[in-house]
Scaffold this motif. Sequence first.
Motif, PDB file in Angstrom:
ATOM      1  N   ASN A  54      -7.343  77.905  74.035  1.00 48.31           N
ATOM      2  CA  ASN A  54      -7.168  79.145  73.279  1.00 48.31           C
ATOM      3  C   ASN A  54      -8.314  80.129  73.540  1.00 48.31           C
ATOM      4  N   ASN A  64      -0.717  78.168  71.115  1.00 49.56           N
ATOM      5  CA  ASN A  64       0.109  78.839  70.110  1.00 49.56           C
ATOM      6  C   ASN A  64       0.324  80.294  70.496  1.00 49.56           C
ATOM      7  N   ASN A  65       1.537  80.609  70.908  1.00 42.99           N
ATOM      8  CA  ASN A  65       1.935  81.997  71.153  1.00 42.99           C
ATOM      9  C   ASN A  65       3.450  82.081  70.951  1.00 42.99           C
ATOM     10  N   ASP A  66       4.010  83.257  71.144  1.00 41.34           N
ATOM     11  CA  ASP A  66       5.458  83.435  70.894  1.00 41.34           C
ATOM     12  C   ASP A  66       6.320  82.509  71.741  1.00 41.34           C
ATOM     13  N   GLU A 122      -3.261  77.134  76.371  1.00 38.92           N
ATOM     14  CA  GLU A 122      -2.917  77.972  75.219  1.00 38.92           C
ATOM     15  C   GLU A 122      -2.004  77.140  74.330  1.00 38.92           C
TER      16      GLU A 122
END
Length: 89
Positions: free
Chosen positions: A9, A77-79, A75
Amino acid sequence: MEQLNIIINGKPAKGEKGDTIVKAASRYNIKIPTLCHDPRIEPFSSCYICVVEVDGIATLQPACSTRITEGMRIETNNDRIRKARKTAL
């Protein structure tokens, strides 16, 4: 144990050679949701709730069974990840 440098992140982190992404992230209190993960058994990547993005790999990777490598950029956590997790449920 051999220490590996990774980025989770956007932040520098360290993990041990052989660690999965879930295990390395947990050391930094980064929660990755799982359903089928059980630390007492070998991962078998059946639910895909724990998917994450790994820089340089086009498809999302299961964090419960993907081993970290030196310089890996992750990463959690994202859309795109949230949509994939909802679809898996």
